[in-house]
Scaffold this active site. Structure first.
Site, short mmCIF file in Angstrom:
data_model
loop_
_atom_site.label_atom_id
_atom_site.label_comp_id
_atom_site.label_asym_id
_atom_site.label_seq_id
_atom_site.Cartn_x
_atom_site.Cartn_y
_atom_site.Cartn_z
CE LYS A 170 3.06 0.81 1.87
NZ LYS A 170 3.64 0.22 3.47
CD GLU A 245 16.60 -5.67 -5.74
OE1 GLU A 245 17.08 -6.75 -5.37
OE2 GLU A 245 17.14 -5.15 -6.98
CD GLU A 369 13.55 -14.61 2.70
OE1 GLU A 369 12.36 -13.99 2.47
OE2 GLU A 369 14.56 -13.78 2.60
P1 NAD Z 1 6.13 -7.65 2.21
O1 NAD Z 1 6.38 -8.17 1.12
O2 NAD Z 1 5.08 -8.05 3.25
O3 NAD Z 1 6.01 -5.96 2.36
C1 NAD Z 1 6.82 -5.02 1.92
C2 NAD Z 1 6.25 -3.83 1.42
O4 NAD Z 1 5.42 -4.04 0.39
C3 NAD Z 1 5.65 -2.98 2.51
O5 NAD Z 1 5.84 -2.00 2.43
C4 NAD Z 1 4.23 -3.58 2.64
O6 NAD Z 1 3.54 -2.61 3.03
C5 NAD Z 1 4.19 -3.56 0.83
N1 NAD Z 1 2.92 -4.29 0.51
C6 NAD Z 1 2.30 -5.46 1.22
N2 NAD Z 1 1.18 -6.03 0.56
C7 NAD Z 1 1.18 -5.21 -0.58
C8 NAD Z 1 0.28 -5.22 -1.79
N3 NAD Z 1 -0.61 -5.92 -1.73
N4 NAD Z 1 0.37 -3.97 -2.61
C9 NAD Z 1 1.46 -3.25 -2.48
N5 NAD Z 1 2.38 -3.47 -1.65
C10 NAD Z 1 2.14 -3.98 -0.54
O7 NAD Z 1 7.56 -7.85 2.92
P2 NAD Z 1 8.16 -7.77 4.42
O8 NAD Z 1 7.60 -8.84 5.31
O9 NAD Z 1 7.87 -6.35 4.83
O10 NAD Z 1 9.77 -7.80 4.12
C11 NAD Z 1 10.44 -8.95 4.38
C12 NAD Z 1 10.53 -9.70 2.96
O11 NAD Z 1 11.14 -8.68 2.13
C13 NAD Z 1 11.36 -10.77 3.03
O12 NAD Z 1 10.91 -11.82 2.21
C14 NAD Z 1 12.78 -10.42 2.56
O13 NAD Z 1 13.53 -11.68 1.68
C15 NAD Z 1 12.51 -9.31 1.49
N6 NAD Z 1 13.57 -8.44 1.28
C16 NAD Z 1 14.34 -8.48 0.23
C17 NAD Z 1 15.26 -7.67 -0.29
C18 NAD Z 1 16.04 -7.69 -1.29
O14 NAD Z 1 16.62 -6.82 -1.67
N7 NAD Z 1 15.87 -8.77 -2.21
C19 NAD Z 1 15.62 -6.73 0.86
C20 NAD Z 1 14.99 -6.57 1.99
C21 NAD Z 1 13.91 -7.58 2.12
#
Ligand code: NAD
Length: 462
Positions: A170, A245, A369
């Site tokens: 997803k 992650e 962040e």
């Molecule tokens: P997000 O957590 O909003 O979304 C990430 C993914 O999770 C998306 O595919 C989203 O659709 C899904 N998602 C959202 N709500 C969900 C739920 N309730 N249940 C299941 N899935 C759900 O994050 P974002 O805004 O897309 O990405 C930015 C964040 O990701 C930042 O905080 C960044 O630091 C982090 N990030 C971490 C790493 C790492 O390796 N540690 C790498 C890249 C990004």
């Protein structure tokens, strides 16, 4: 670049049961470039069933054959490198050169590394009178963010397939076209039907249904700490494996003996690349107070060079969020030396490369962040002070240390509570484990450590 109006399930593009759609927007000009399906819970169920049905066959496929499929996948990605870069540029806004050099090239290296690891990893070992087998965990739910759209997919799918797991992916709402292109590549690489499945959709709908599905054995999530916490709770309640992650707030520690100009220039480049949307970006630069003013001036000059080169943020919501942090930095008394909250262009979700000086460790911009092109420069008194500031957030994903000699930098790096540290500007290594200490996550990706996440062990006694 072609958008599919279906979901890739069991080896074919199939219409979604749900009629909801996601509009994909180019963040550089705010134009809608595609409409793709937003899957519902029933679609997720169909995909998980396909992955479950394909599991016994793929788990029993010899590792050498799994390696051959991964090598074929890498070759397709190489052949389609230009198209990958164009797609990432169109939906993420990343400048074309960065899309080629990083967004397309890194996943190719990672896919290649897992083709090799699948062929060479020892899935069996002898311990005294036992044989220990490493077996695939099962059906993997991979949930990925938008900031490195292909890298984050490959960093999960390649080790999962190498291990003998099957996958339902997803991807993030903002970057589904790159995920569709990846599904095409998997298909071209002759990976058997059902081994890899793609459901595009909204996080709280498709993502949540996938994480909660009883047919999933392991949830591998990359994204925000807030969503990661929810997914960890769901997985914990179901006693299923989980890898998280999450976010970061990495420190770039410049020790007094370092080459200051190099450390500051590389540090600014690191924060500005991908418009600051990098979880491991070194967003807190720590400089000894005797060299502080010089460092601030170097950073101001370096940041100005990015004003015309930087891409937009991924969407309007991220831009509002990043501007809010810049305004909060000013309100809390930090000194703005470059950039600011005003929009530098009329169209597109752009934010100017921004540098704050006189930042103290407890300020919001030094703790949370931001996920945008915003650097904070903090002064320190001595090494213990630098260490206290470096370790003084809830995160521990990555960092950097600069010193006149490597041994001095390594001694400091050993004391940092963080999963990855670059010494004097060390290069990215696709085989080095990546993942966080503290609230930056659970588990590791990349290389052999990343492969082990998708394996479970069985001991046979003789
Ligand atoms: P997000 O957590 O909003 O979304 C990430 C993914 O999770 C998306 O595919 C989203 O659709 C899904 N998602 C959202 N709500 C969900 C739920 N309730 N249940 C299941 N899935 C759900 O994050 P974002 O805004 O897309 O990405 C930015 C964040 O990701 C930042 O905080 C960044 O630091 C982090 N990030 C971490 C790493 C790492 O390796 N540690 C790498 C890249 C990004």
């Amino acid at each position: 670049m072609k958008a599919h109006d279906g979901l890739y399930i069991d080896g074919a593009w199939r219409p979604a049961g749900s009629t909801d759609v996601i509009e994909v927007v180019n963040p550089a000009d705010e134009q809608v470039i595609a409409r793709i399906p937003a899957a519902g819970a029933l679609d997720v169920d169909t995909a998980v069933r396909a992955a479950r049905a394909a599991l016994p066959g793929w788990a029993a496929t010899p590792p050498a054959e799994r390696a051959a499929r991964l090598a074929a996948l890498r070759d397709v990605l190489v052949a389609r490198k230009g198209e990958i870069a164009e797609t990432v540029t169109a939906e993420l806004g990343s400048p074309p050169q960065f899309s080629q050099a990083v967004h397309a090239a890194v996943p190719i290296a990672v896919a290649g590394s897992y083709a090799e690891l699948a062929a060479t990893h020892s899935f069996e070992e002898r311990v005294g009178n036992s044989t220990v087998l490493q077996e695939p965990v099962g059906v993997v739910a991979a949930i990925t963010p938008w900031n490195y759209p292909l890298h984050q997919i490959v960093a999960k799918v390649a080790p999962a397939l190498a291990a003998g797991c099957t996958v339902v992916l997803k991807p993030a709402e903002d970057t589904p076209l790159t995920a569709q292109l990846f599904a095409e590549a998997v298909h071209e690489a002759d990976v058997p039907a059902g081994v890899f499945n793609l459901v595009t959709g909204l996080g709280p709908v498709a993502g949540q249904a996938l994480a909660e599905h009883p047919g999933v054995d392991l949830v591998s999530f990359t994204g925000s700490t807030a969503v990661g916490r929810q997914i960890g709770a769901v997985a914990g309640a179901a006693v299923k494996r989980v890898a998280l992650e999450l976010g970061g707030k990495s420190a770039n520690v410049i020790l007094p003996s370092a080459d200051l100009a190099k450390a500051v220039n590389v540090g600014v480049a690191n924060v500005m690349s991908n418009s600051g949307q990098t979880c491991s970006a070194w967003t807190r630069m720590l400089v000894h107070r005797d060299r502080y003013d010089e460092a601030v001036e170097l950073a101001r000059t370096a940041a100005a060079k990015y004003a015309d080169r930087i891409g937009p943020l991924v969407n309007a919501k991220q831009r509002t969020r990043v501007r809010g942090y810049i305004e909060q930095g000013i309100a809390e008394g930090a000194r703005l030396v470059a950039g600011g909250p005003e929009s530098p262009r009329e169209k597109g979700y752009f934010v100017s490369p921004t540098v704050f000086a006189d930042v103290s460790p407890e300020m919001t911009i030094a703790q949370e962040e931001i996920f945008g092109p915003v650097l904070s420069i903090l002064p320190y008194g001595d090494e213990d002070d630098a260490l206290r500031i470096a370790n003084g957030t809830v995160y521990g994903l990555a960092g950097a240390v600069w010193a006149g000699d490597e041994a001095e930098a390594v001694a400091f790096a050993r004391r940092m509570d963080t999963g990855q540290v670059d010494i004097n500007g060390g290069r990215f290594n696709p085989l080095a484990p990546f993942g966080g200490y503290k609230q930056s996550g659970v588990g590791r990706e990349l290389g052999a450590h990343g492969l082990i996440e998708y394996l479970q062990t069985k001991s046979l006694q003789f």
